[in-house]
Design a protein around this motif. Structure first.
Motif, PDB file in Angstrom:
ATOM      1  N   THR A 146       0.848  -1.196   0.000  1.00 32.97           N
ATOM      2  CA  THR A 146       0.000   0.000   0.000  1.00 32.97           C
ATOM      3  C   THR A 146       0.881   1.242   0.000  1.00 32.97           C
ATOM      4  N   ARG A 147       0.625   2.138  -0.937  1.00 34.41           N
ATOM      5  CA  ARG A 147       1.461   3.338  -1.046  1.00 34.41           C
ATOM      6  C   ARG A 147       1.257   4.276   0.134  1.00 34.41           C
ATOM      7  N   GLU A 148       0.025   4.537   0.471  1.00 34.41           N
ATOM      8  CA  GLU A 148      -0.281   5.484   1.542  1.00 34.41           C
ATOM      9  C   GLU A 148      -0.932   4.745   2.693  1.00 34.41           C
ATOM     10  N   LEU A 149      -0.303   4.806   3.859  1.00 33.28           N
ATOM     11  CA  LEU A 149      -0.804   4.096   5.034  1.00 33.28           C
ATOM     12  C   LEU A 149      -1.713   5.041   5.806  1.00 33.28           C
ATOM     13  N   ILE A 150      -3.023   4.854   5.598  1.00 31.76           N
ATOM     14  CA  ILE A 150      -4.021   5.760   6.146  1.00 31.76           C
ATOM     15  C   ILE A 150      -5.020   4.951   6.976  1.00 31.76           C
ATOM     16  N   CYS A 151      -5.519   5.565   8.061  1.00 31.65           N
ATOM     17  CA  CYS A 151      -6.538   4.916   8.884  1.00 31.65           C
ATOM     18  C   CYS A 151      -7.765   4.576   8.048  1.00 31.65           C
ATOM     19  N   ASP A 152      -8.385   3.435   8.376  1.00 36.63           N
ATOM     20  CA  ASP A 152      -9.619   2.971   7.731  1.00 36.63           C
ATOM     21  C   ASP A 152      -9.431   2.651   6.253  1.00 36.63           C
ATOM     22  N   LYS A 153      -8.182   2.570   5.795  1.00 36.89           N
ATOM     23  CA  LYS A 153      -7.895   2.144   4.436  1.00 36.89           C
ATOM     24  C   LYS A 153      -7.174   0.798   4.490  1.00 36.89           C
ATOM     25  N   GLU A 154      -7.352   0.002   3.449  1.00 39.13           N
ATOM     26  CA  GLU A 154      -6.756  -1.332   3.415  1.00 39.13           C
ATOM     27  C   GLU A 154      -5.231  -1.238   3.400  1.00 39.13           C
ATOM     28  N   LEU A 155      -4.590  -1.914   4.362  1.00 46.35           N
ATOM     29  CA  LEU A 155      -3.130  -2.020   4.404  1.00 46.35           C
ATOM     30  C   LEU A 155      -2.758  -3.426   3.946  1.00 46.35           C
ATOM     31  N   VAL A 156      -1.918  -3.526   2.938  1.00 48.90           N
ATOM     32  CA  VAL A 156      -1.580  -4.833   2.351  1.00 48.90           C
ATOM     33  C   VAL A 156      -0.076  -5.052   2.480  1.00 48.90           C
ATOM     34  N   PHE A 157       0.315  -6.197   3.054  1.00 50.91           N
ATOM     35  CA  PHE A 157       1.721  -6.545   3.230  1.00 50.91           C
ATOM     36  C   PHE A 157       1.971  -7.905   2.585  1.00 50.91           C
ATOM     37  N   LYS A 158       3.184  -8.048   2.056  1.00 47.44           N
ATOM     38  CA  LYS A 158       3.539  -9.294   1.379  1.00 47.44           C
ATOM     39  C   LYS A 158       4.919  -9.750   1.833  1.00 47.44           C
ATOM     40  N   VAL A 159       5.039 -11.057   2.046  1.00 52.33           N
ATOM     41  CA  VAL A 159       6.306 -11.670   2.456  1.00 52.33           C
ATOM     42  C   VAL A 159       6.769 -12.612   1.364  1.00 52.33           C
ATOM     43  N   GLU A 160       8.042 -12.495   0.987  1.00 54.58           N
ATOM     44  CA  GLU A 160       8.644 -13.424   0.046  1.00 54.58           C
ATOM     45  C   GLU A 160       9.658 -14.283   0.806  1.00 54.58           C
ATOM     46  N   SER A 161       9.631 -15.579   0.568  1.00 55.10           N
ATOM     47  CA  SER A 161      10.563 -16.476   1.249  1.00 55.10           C
ATOM     48  C   SER A 161      11.100 -17.491   0.255  1.00 55.10           C
ATOM     49  N   VAL A 162      12.234 -18.082   0.589  1.00 56.49           N
ATOM     50  CA  VAL A 162      12.825 -19.121  -0.254  1.00 56.49           C
ATOM     51  C   VAL A 162      12.726 -20.451   0.482  1.00 56.49           C
ATOM     52  N   PHE A 163      12.379 -21.493  -0.256  1.00 56.70           N
ATOM     53  CA  PHE A 163      12.209 -22.819   0.334  1.00 56.70           C
ATOM     54  C   PHE A 163      12.247 -23.846  -0.783  1.00 56.70           C
ATOM     55  N   SER A 164      12.364 -25.095  -0.397  1.00 58.31           N
ATOM     56  CA  SER A 164      12.448 -26.182  -1.380  1.00 58.31           C
ATOM     57  C   SER A 164      11.125 -26.324  -2.116  1.00 58.31           C
ATOM     58  N   GLU A 165      11.225 -26.668  -3.383  1.00 53.53           N
ATOM     59  CA  GLU A 165      10.029 -26.820  -4.207  1.00 53.53           C
ATOM     60  C   GLU A 165       9.166 -27.960  -3.672  1.00 53.53           C
ATOM     61  N   GLY A 166       7.862 -27.715  -3.680  1.00 55.19           N
ATOM     62  CA  GLY A 166       6.931 -28.742  -3.254  1.00 55.19           C
ATOM     63  C   GLY A 166       6.601 -28.711  -1.778  1.00 55.19           C
ATOM     64  N   ARG A 167       7.224 -27.815  -0.996  1.00 53.72           N
ATOM     65  CA  ARG A 167       6.943 -27.752   0.436  1.00 53.72           C
ATOM     66  C   ARG A 167       5.765 -26.815   0.688  1.00 53.72           C
ATOM     67  N   ASN A 168       5.014 -27.082   1.737  1.00 52.37           N
ATOM     68  CA  ASN A 168       3.916 -26.207   2.151  1.00 52.37           C
ATOM     69  C   ASN A 168       4.415 -25.276   3.252  1.00 52.37           C
ATOM     70  N   ILE A 169       4.393 -23.988   2.983  1.00 47.92           N
ATOM     71  CA  ILE A 169       4.931 -23.000   3.907  1.00 47.92           C
ATOM     72  C   ILE A 169       3.786 -22.227   4.550  1.00 47.92           C
ATOM     73  N   LEU A 170       3.882 -22.025   5.857  1.00 44.60           N
ATOM     74  CA  LEU A 170       2.842 -21.338   6.612  1.00 44.60           C
ATOM     75  C   LEU A 170       3.359 -19.986   7.100  1.00 44.60           C
ATOM     76  N   TYR A 171       2.453 -19.004   7.123  1.00 49.50           N
ATOM     77  CA  TYR A 171       2.807 -17.644   7.524  1.00 49.50           C
ATOM     78  C   TYR A 171       1.849 -17.186   8.628  1.00 49.50           C
ATOM     79  N   LYS A 172       2.423 -16.528   9.623  1.00 46.88           N
ATOM     80  CA  LYS A 172       1.629 -15.951  10.711  1.00 46.88           C
ATOM     81  C   LYS A 172       2.023 -14.491  10.882  1.00 46.88           C
ATOM     82  N   PHE A 173       1.029 -13.599  10.999  1.00 45.66           N
ATOM     83  CA  PHE A 173       1.294 -12.170  11.104  1.00 45.66           C
ATOM     84  C   PHE A 173       0.774 -11.655  12.445  1.00 45.66           C
ATOM     85  N   ILE A 174       1.635 -10.937  13.152  1.00 44.48           N
ATOM     86  CA  ILE A 174       1.281 -10.373  14.453  1.00 44.48           C
ATOM     87  C   ILE A 174       1.545  -8.869  14.419  1.00 44.48           C
TER      88      ILE A 174
END
Length: 666
Positions: free
Chosen positions: A200-228
């Motif tokens: 998200t370009r502009e971080l404003i109250c009551d507007k959608e904030l979108v975050f993305k994580v990129e990770s490297v791992f072996s092909e075929g594995r199931n990766i889980l993400y938790k956000f706090i």
């Protein structure tokens, strides 16, 4: 690891009390320690613990099938052993063993994979028991059963063993035969976060904030993400629990500094997390306030008593307040008002400074942006020309390469001359000098924001212009999808089984795609891909809070969405129970005569009823909750009685939803 072999000086089988030389052989230049273990009927004995001696003398005292196992490890290794091998050896004239072979689906696995074990035997039926060896300890995974196969998930890395014990159905032995197989479990590759960013370009109250994580791992594995999420006070809130979604979005209701912690791990990892990343960001209460333009509808100079409109074009903020100050021979101050324009009618000629101040209603500052222009008032002037409006035939959002017709409406009729100036990034792109034509075609060649300035003046005027107007044209490769309205029945109460029908009204409908996500009680239960249809139907099957998010984007858009809206409805299991009434089949009641009380009510689902009787000032439960909606009573003593009927839906956990009481005299 080099291959480990066992060499016997006498071939199997042999008779008991025979001296047998057992030697371990491995081709390596490293110093190796050896451990000799012999097993029979599920019992294992260590003949010689780890030492540099590579052979032993073995003299078996009993007939039977033996398993000779040798473990080898290098000097100074931290592993329990580096290699293992075993060999079956028969002493005496023992019959052929029960187990022919044990097959594994894989000899080498990764943590989290399934190991499947199949036992081939010489007869049927038999009983089987399965053990695994981890951390030098044997643990039973399935006690004696008739199944000759077992499967389980491997959880720890290292070289492991599985022991299969087998016996006849009527056998009283601990086991009649056994077999050991080895397999290797490799640790899973550690997941590593390589990028954590805010989309998200502009971080404003009551507007959608979108975050993305990129990770490297072996092909075929199931990766889980938790956000706090962590606020400035250190308080934590889980935004998304472990899932395969590496993109999280949410709205922030309060401004301030925040941190978002991402924990990532392989689905089969035994660790709490394999890697973590932290991003810091600040959420502003609203977009920064910037005065894009401050103009007057009439050009300087003008004559006294001419109505001059001051207008501020501002972006940002949430609830803007405007203040216009005029300094000169006379001073005018509008104070903070909601309107972005102010009409000034000067009484005296002279030079004036016009100021525009803007701030958000919530701001405690004097102003958040400010600008000014100079203006002259003369005693006499020619008839002023005023631009009433500028019309864009395609609106202010257009496609790159498509012509836009710009048409000007003013009050001067044939005495007006018009000039058009188009800028992009403060750089002049096109200019049409003054002429009689009040329209022009413009073709945007690039994507971006174009500033359109229209100048108008009287044909006899010596001024640069009498009036001007500024508009903005947004050029796109495609027109972003925009949701204008979301239509759905505005019912006060939705009941399980009622259809929820949503119709979406969008601009440029044929070029847009719509996606729907359904969440029930904060759990996502259903979603669509981007589709062409603008209708969504859903029949609730359970009660709760339903949230339907509608995403819209152009077919060519590469964004997650161009526009988003959501609706929320509460679905009840049933309507609340009301109008509970008790009816009786008799008016005059006598002792030793039966009377029946029946209950009717409105609403509810699978309604249950409970009956109480009051006599001599004491309530007694006569009939517990059931679907039975009547109660039969025979009084034996005269007096005053009361019947209480409680009602509730079968799914309800409360004591009751409605009730009624009837009094009668016997």
């Amino acid at each position: 690891m080099e291959e480990l072999n066992i060499i016997f000086d006498k071939e199997s089988p042999q008779q008991k009390n025979t001296n047998i030389n057992v030697k371990a052989d491995i081709m390596t230049e490293k110093e190796v320690l050896y451990k000799f273990i012999i097993g029979r009927e599920g019992t294992w004995n260590t003949i010689k613990d780890f030492s540099y001696e590579d052979s032993i003398e073995w003299e078996p005292k009993e007939d039977g099938r033996y398993i000779i196992m040798v473990q080898a490890k290098f000097k100074n290794t931290k592993k329990p052993f580096d290699s293992i091998t075993k060999f079956d050896y028969v002493i005496g004239d023992k019959e052929e063993g029960l187990i022919k072979n044990v097959y594994l689906n894989k000899d080498e696995l990764k943590v989290g994979e399934k190991l499947e074990v199949f036992v081939e035997t010489t007869k049927f039926p038999l009983m089987y028991r399965y053990w695994i060896k981890e951390d030098s300890n044997w643990e039973i995974i399935r006690d004696y059963c008739t199944e000759n196969n077992v499967s389980f998930t491997v959880k720890k890395p290292g070289i492991k063993e599985i022991l299969v014990e087998c016996k006849n159905l009527n056998s009283t032995n601990n086991s009649d035969d056994s077999f050991i197989s080895s397999y290797k479990v490799n640790d899973i590759d550690i997941v590593e976060i390589v990028d954590f960013k805010c989309l998200t370009r502009e971080l404003i109250c009551d507007k959608e904030l979108v975050f993305k994580v990129e990770s490297v791992f072996s092909e075929g594995r199931n990766i889980l993400y938790k956000f706090i999420k962590i606020n400035s006070k250190g308080e934590c809130e889980c935004v998304q629990n472990y899932s395969t979604n590496n993109i999280v979005s949410y709205k922030e209701v309060e401004s301030g500094e925040y941190k978002l912690l991402c924990l990532v791990k392989d689905m089969y990892s035994q660790r709490e997390f394999d890697d973590r990343g932290l991003i810091k960001f600040e959420v502003k209460p609203y977009k920064d306030i910037v005065i894009r333009n401050f103009t007057t509808n009439l050009n300087s100079p003008q004559m006294c008593q001419t109505a001059i409109e001051l207008k501020a074009n501002v972006e940002g903020g949430r609830e803007l307040l405007y203040r216009f100050i005029i300094n000169g021979k006379q001073k005018y101050d509008s104070g903070y008002i909601r309107s972005d324009s102010y009409t000034w009618k000067p009484d005296f000629p002279g030079k004036y400074r016009l100021e525009a101040l803007v701030k958000d209603r919530s701001s405690e500052e004097e102003y958040e942006d400010k600008t000014s222009i100079d203006f002259s008032i003369e005693e006499y002037s020619k008839e002023p020309i005023e631009i009433e409006k500028v019309i864009l035939d395609k609106g202010n959002r257009v496609l790159k390469g498509e012509p836009v017709e710009i048409r000007v409406v003013s009050n001067g009729e044939k005495n007006v001359r018009y000039s058009f100036i188009i800028k992009k990034d403060k750089r002049e792109i096109e200019k049409i000098d003054y002429g009689t034509c009040n329209w022009v075609d413009f073709i945007p060649r690039e994507v971006g924001t174009y500033e359109l300035e229209v100048l108008a003046k009287h044909r006899l005027s010596n001024r640069q212009f009498d009036s001007h107007s500024i508009s903005y044209i947004e050029s796109y490769d495609y027109i972003p999808g925009k949701i204008d309205y979301v239509l759905y029945p505005a019912k006060e109460n939705y009941i399980v089984g009622d259809e929820i029908l949503i119709k979406v009204i969008t601009q440029n409908t044929k070029e847009n795609l719509i996606r729907y996500d359904l969440t029930i009680n904060n759990q996502k239960v259903e979603g669509t891909d981007y589709i062409k249809g603008t209708d969504f139907r859903y029949i609730p099957k359970c009660s709760g809070f339903y949230k339907i998010e509608i995403f819209c984007k152009n077919k060519q858009s590469k964004k997650m969405f161009d526009s988003k809206k959501e609706i929320k409805v509460f679905v009840r299991e049933a309507m609340p129970i009301t109008n509970t009434k008790i009816k009786t089949n008799k008016i005059d009641v006598k002792c030793n005569e039966t009377m029946t009380f029946s209950v009717d009510s409105k609403g509810g689902n699978a309604v249950l009823y409970e009956f109480y009787l009051m006599n001599n000032g004491e309530w007694k439960l006569m009939q517990e909750y059931s679907r039975k909606k009547y109660y039969t009573f025979m009084p034996f003593v005269s007096g005053e009685y009361e019947i209480l009927a409680l009602s509730k839906s079968s799914y309800s956990k409360c004591a009751y939803e409605d009730y009624d009481i009837i009094k009668f005299k016997v």
